[in-house]
Design an enzyme around this catalytic site. Structure first.
Site, PDB file in Angstrom:
ATOM      1  N   ASN A  67       0.834  -1.199   0.000  1.00  0.00           N
ATOM      2  CA  ASN A  67       0.000   0.000   0.000  1.00  0.00           C
ATOM      3  C   ASN A  67       0.879   1.265   0.000  1.00  0.00           C
ATOM      4  OD1 ASN A  67      -1.485   2.207   0.957  1.00  0.00           O
ATOM      5  ND2 ASN A  67      -2.907   0.905   2.101  1.00  0.00           N
ATOM      6  N   PRO A  68       0.867   2.043  -1.102  1.00  0.00           N
ATOM      7  CA  PRO A  68       1.746   3.217  -1.179  1.00  0.00           C
ATOM      8  C   PRO A  68       1.401   4.281  -0.127  1.00  0.00           C
ATOM      9  CG  PRO A  68       0.569   2.872  -3.272  1.00  0.00           C
ATOM     10  CD  PRO A  68       0.052   1.864  -2.312  1.00  0.00           C
ATOM     11  N   GLY A  69       0.103   4.382   0.231  1.00  0.00           N
ATOM     12  CA  GLY A  69      -0.316   5.353   1.255  1.00  0.00           C
ATOM     13  C   GLY A  69       0.350   5.058   2.593  1.00  0.00           C
ATOM     14  N   ASP A  93      -1.177  -4.478  11.290  1.00  0.00           N
ATOM     15  CA  ASP A  93      -2.552  -4.878  11.031  1.00  0.00           C
ATOM     16  C   ASP A  93      -3.432  -3.951  11.845  1.00  0.00           C
ATOM     17  OD1 ASP A  93      -4.213  -6.712   9.511  1.00  0.00           O
ATOM     18  OD2 ASP A  93      -4.994  -7.322  11.454  1.00  0.00           O
ATOM     19  N   ASP A 115     -12.786   6.821   7.872  1.00  0.00           N
ATOM     20  CA  ASP A 115     -12.466   8.139   8.451  1.00  0.00           C
ATOM     21  C   ASP A 115     -13.629   9.146   8.459  1.00  0.00           C
ATOM     22  OD1 ASP A 115      -9.982   7.235   9.093  1.00  0.00           O
ATOM     23  OD2 ASP A 115      -8.922   8.288   7.507  1.00  0.00           O
TER      24      ASP A 115
HETATM   25  P1  IMP Z   1      -4.950  -3.282   7.073  1.00  0.00           P
HETATM   26  O1  IMP Z   1      -4.262  -2.935   8.347  1.00  0.00           O
HETATM   27  O2  IMP Z   1      -4.239  -2.719   5.877  1.00  0.00           O
HETATM   28  O3  IMP Z   1      -5.248  -4.750   6.969  1.00  0.00           O
HETATM   29  O4  IMP Z   1      -6.337  -2.480   7.049  1.00  0.00           O
HETATM   30  C1  IMP Z   1      -7.414  -2.840   7.815  1.00  0.00           C
HETATM   31  C2  IMP Z   1      -8.659  -2.055   7.500  1.00  0.00           C
HETATM   32  O5  IMP Z   1      -9.006  -1.311   8.669  1.00  0.00           O
HETATM   33  C3  IMP Z   1      -8.603  -1.035   6.377  1.00  0.00           C
HETATM   34  O6  IMP Z   1      -8.861  -1.613   5.127  1.00  0.00           O
HETATM   35  C4  IMP Z   1      -9.739  -0.104   6.803  1.00  0.00           C
HETATM   36  O7  IMP Z   1     -10.983  -0.685   6.535  1.00  0.00           O
HETATM   37  C5  IMP Z   1      -9.580  -0.082   8.326  1.00  0.00           C
HETATM   38  N1  IMP Z   1      -8.653   0.979   8.734  1.00  0.00           N
HETATM   39  C6  IMP Z   1      -7.465   0.809   9.364  1.00  0.00           C
HETATM   40  N2  IMP Z   1      -6.875   2.000   9.614  1.00  0.00           N
HETATM   41  C7  IMP Z   1      -7.706   2.937   9.103  1.00  0.00           C
HETATM   42  C8  IMP Z   1      -7.625   4.365   9.046  1.00  0.00           C
HETATM   43  O8  IMP Z   1      -6.659   5.011   9.486  1.00  0.00           O
HETATM   44  N3  IMP Z   1      -8.668   4.966   8.433  1.00  0.00           N
HETATM   45  C9  IMP Z   1      -9.730   4.294   7.925  1.00  0.00           C
HETATM   46  N4  IMP Z   1      -9.851   2.971   7.939  1.00  0.00           N
HETATM   47  C10 IMP Z   1      -8.840   2.287   8.547  1.00  0.00           C
END
Ligand code: IMP
Length: 198
Positions: free
Chosen positions: A9-11, A68, A154
């Site tokens: 994920n680049p973000g 995670d 968010d």
């Molecule tokens: P992962 O940690 O990349 O597996 O992301 C888990 C999921 O949690 C994301 O796809 C979002 O649905 C949610 N999530 C985690 N952190 C954020 C955040 O900072 N903003 C919005 N959604 C988030």
């Protein structure tokens, strides 16, 4: 010391570099030449973060990190939690997911709307040791979606101290208080201490 972060994920990489990039060379797993099949089938954030670092494995010249995270809503028994990305379907857009949550929250007020984001970061060091740290960002489910910034849930996460949703604060403000930003700051300290012990 290099850091390899197990994400595509680049973000996330931008966020991670802004916190760790001044002291370490930070590479995404793609940049480091890894493309493992990662099955996130853990039942906790910690389990999933560890699955991701072990998918890359111990590296002699780098600390492997993975995170995670997810949204935990008190009224949903802390769900969707580890299922946040897959909630209502992996490809379902967040406008739909957020409106669905708001509908389910109808009639709830104040503390009944409490929610938080959690982030666990796992590290796998060159000597095979594992470390994990966790941080949260506390808020409430808003009454309606507001703001254009951030991503995912968010627009419906209201931060009482700011009087705004997470989507209404700047990215630099979010990084200072977010679950991921705070967990990364903790992990930076853990890495510094590990490096000093060598
Ligand atoms: P992962 O940690 O990349 O597996 O992301 C888990 C999921 O949690 C994301 O796809 C979002 O649905 C949610 N999530 C985690 N952190 C954020 C955040 O900072 N903003 C919005 N959604 C988030």
């Amino acid at each position: 010391m290099k850091i390899i972060f197990a994400t595509k994920n680049p973000g996330k990489m931008t966020e991670i570099r802004s916190i760790l990039g001044d002291e370490y060379e930070v590479l995404s797993m793609t940049e480091a030449g890894f493309d493992p099949e990662i099955v996130e089938d853990g039942t906790s954030f910690k389990e999933n973060a560890l699955i991701k670092v072990h998918a890359i494995g111990v590296q002699e010249d780098a600390v492997v990190l993975a995170d995670d995270s997810g949204l935990c809503i008190d009224a949903f028994g802390k769900g969707p939690g580890v299922y946040s990305a897959r909630y209502l379907g992996e490809d379902t857009d967040y406008v739909y997911k957020n409106n669905f949550i708001l509908d389910r929250m109808k009639g709830l007020s104040g503390e009944e709307r409490s929610a938080h984001y959690t982030c666990v970061i796992a590290a796998l060091f060159p000597d095979g040791t594992e470390e994990c740290c966790e941080a949260r960002m506390e808020g409430q489910i808003s009454e309606k979606p507001e703001g254009e910034g951030g991503f995912g849930y968010d627009p419906i996460i209201f931060l009482p101290a700011y009087g705004k949703t997470v989507a209404q604060i700047s990215l630099s403000e979010k990084n200072k208080i977010s679950h991921r930003g705070l967990a990364l700051m903790k992990m930076k300290e853990i890495i510094r201490k590990w490096t000093e012990r060598q």
